[in-house]
Design an enzyme around this catalytic site. Structure first.
Site, short mmCIF file in Angstrom:
data_model
loop_
_atom_site.label_atom_id
_atom_site.label_comp_id
_atom_site.label_asym_id
_atom_site.label_seq_id
_atom_site.Cartn_x
_atom_site.Cartn_y
_atom_site.Cartn_z
N ASN A 143 0.87 -1.18 0.00
CA ASN A 143 0.00 0.00 0.00
C ASN A 143 0.91 1.23 0.00
OD1 ASN A 143 -1.94 1.93 0.40
ND2 ASN A 143 -2.32 1.43 2.55
N HIS A 171 -9.80 1.27 4.26
CA HIS A 171 -8.56 1.41 5.02
C HIS A 171 -8.81 2.33 6.22
CE1 HIS A 171 -4.48 2.52 6.13
NE2 HIS A 171 -4.11 1.40 5.53
N GLU A 218 -7.19 4.67 7.46
CA GLU A 218 -6.93 6.10 7.24
C GLU A 218 -8.14 6.76 6.58
OE1 GLU A 218 -3.16 5.59 5.30
OE2 GLU A 218 -2.31 4.96 7.22
N GLY A 258 1.76 1.73 10.99
CA GLY A 258 2.73 2.82 10.97
C GLY A 258 3.40 3.09 12.31
N GLU A 311 -6.16 -5.26 9.99
CA GLU A 311 -5.15 -4.28 10.36
C GLU A 311 -5.54 -3.57 11.65
OE1 GLU A 311 -2.72 -2.69 6.98
OE2 GLU A 311 -4.64 -1.72 6.70
N LYS A 335 0.10 4.30 -0.36
CA LYS A 335 -0.51 5.52 0.19
C LYS A 335 -0.22 6.71 -0.74
CE LYS A 335 -0.25 3.37 4.67
NZ LYS A 335 -0.27 3.49 6.10
N SER A 377 2.74 -2.60 10.52
CA SER A 377 4.17 -2.66 10.84
C SER A 377 4.83 -3.98 10.44
CB SER A 377 4.41 -2.36 12.32
OG SER A 377 3.94 -1.06 12.63
P1 PGA Z 1 2.37 -0.04 7.88
O1 PGA Z 1 1.00 0.33 7.13
O2 PGA Z 1 2.93 -1.24 7.23
O3 PGA Z 1 3.21 1.19 7.71
O4 PGA Z 1 2.02 -0.27 9.32
C1 PGA Z 1 0.06 -0.64 6.86
C2 PGA Z 1 -1.14 -0.02 6.23
O5 PGA Z 1 -1.47 1.13 6.48
O6 PGA Z 1 -1.83 -0.64 5.46
#
Ligand code: PGA
Length: 253
Positions: free
Chosen positions: A13, A98, A100, A176, A170, A15, A216
């Site tokens: 992803n 997602h 976000e 993150g 997730e 982003k 992560s």
């Molecule tokens: P990350 O993000 O691997 O940086 O934790 C995962 C995601 O947002 O899908």
């Protein structure tokens, strides 16, 4: 449950990162790692990259998709992108729900459900993201939240719709943060997700459903998640932006 002979899915992803030159260079370099991988490799890229990156990925095993879309077929929705436009640009899948988008753009399960149905009706595959927040985790409400997200975001789906759908679990607090959930906890929640799906659509659907873990994931922890029978793949954000770290993840799988 998807059998071990089914390929593992590793999804990136990106982003809101990468210009076209950066993306094309990434694809070039990633190919050397992909030779060592038996996984299905999916890249969710920004809208502006879909057409060129799909074109470049034609000769590779990478599958290109988007990170969001509008729920309508078409219309006067300034700044929005439809499922048909994504397909036309070369996307094969779309990430929906997602955290976000749920958090910053206030997307509800009901709204996500409209997008899921639109994507599937246009033959665009879906990766649906679900997961509890830190507070929900601390309050012990994980299962209720997952139930609500699954029944709400996937409301009215037919058994046949699941051919083109995967779920990414997730936990929001692990995204993150550099602190993934423990393998035991993820395995337990993925089993719970399978049970919820069984209760709503039957065992055959849940047996064939791919469930990915995201939050992560990095080259040092990727493998241990995949050893769990209920975890069929990984959804990678930060570590997917650097070609060597993403390459190390795919070449181990
Ligand atoms: P990350 O993000 O691997 O940086 O934790 C995962 C995601 O947002 O899908």
């Amino acid at each position: 449950m998807p059998t071990k002979s089914d390929s593992t899915v590793i999804a990136a992803n990106w982003k809101m990162y990468k210009t076209l030159p950066e993306a094309l260079e990434f694809i070039d370099k990633l190919e050397s790692y992909a030779d060592k991988s038996s996984s299905k490799i999916m890249l969710a890229v920004p809208f502006t990259l879909i057409r060129d990156v799909s074109e470049k990925a034609k000769e590779t095993k990478f599958i290109i998709g988007a990170q969001n879309m509008n729920d309508s077929f078409e219309g006067a929705f300034t700044g929005e992108i439809s499922a048909r436009m994504l397909l036309d640009a070369g996307a094969k899948f779309v990430v929906l729900g997602h955290s976000e988008r749920r958090q910053y753009y206030k997307e509800s399960n009901e709204f996500i459900n409209k997008k899921v149905k639109r994507a599937l009706s246009e033959n665009l595959s879906v990766i649906l993201c679900i997961g509890e927040t830190f507070d929900e985790h601390e309050e012990g409400r994980i299962n209720d939240v997952l139930k609500e997200q699954i029944s709400g975001s996937l409301k009215d789906l037919a058994v046949s719709d699941f051919k083109n759908l995967m779920i990414a679990y997730e936990p929001v607090w692990a995204i993150g943060s550099g602190k993934p959930a423990s393998v035991e906890e993820v395995a337990r929640q993925c089993e719970e997700i399978r049970e919820i799906v069984t209760s709503l659509w039957g065992k055959k659907v849940s047996d064939n459903l791919k469930i990915l873990y995201g939050g992560s994931v990095n080259p040092s922890n990727a493998k241990e998640f995949l050893e769990e029978k209920n975890i069929n793949g990984l959804f990678v954000g930060t570590a997917s932006l650097n070609v060597d770290s993403f390459g190390k993840i795919i070449s181990q799988t």
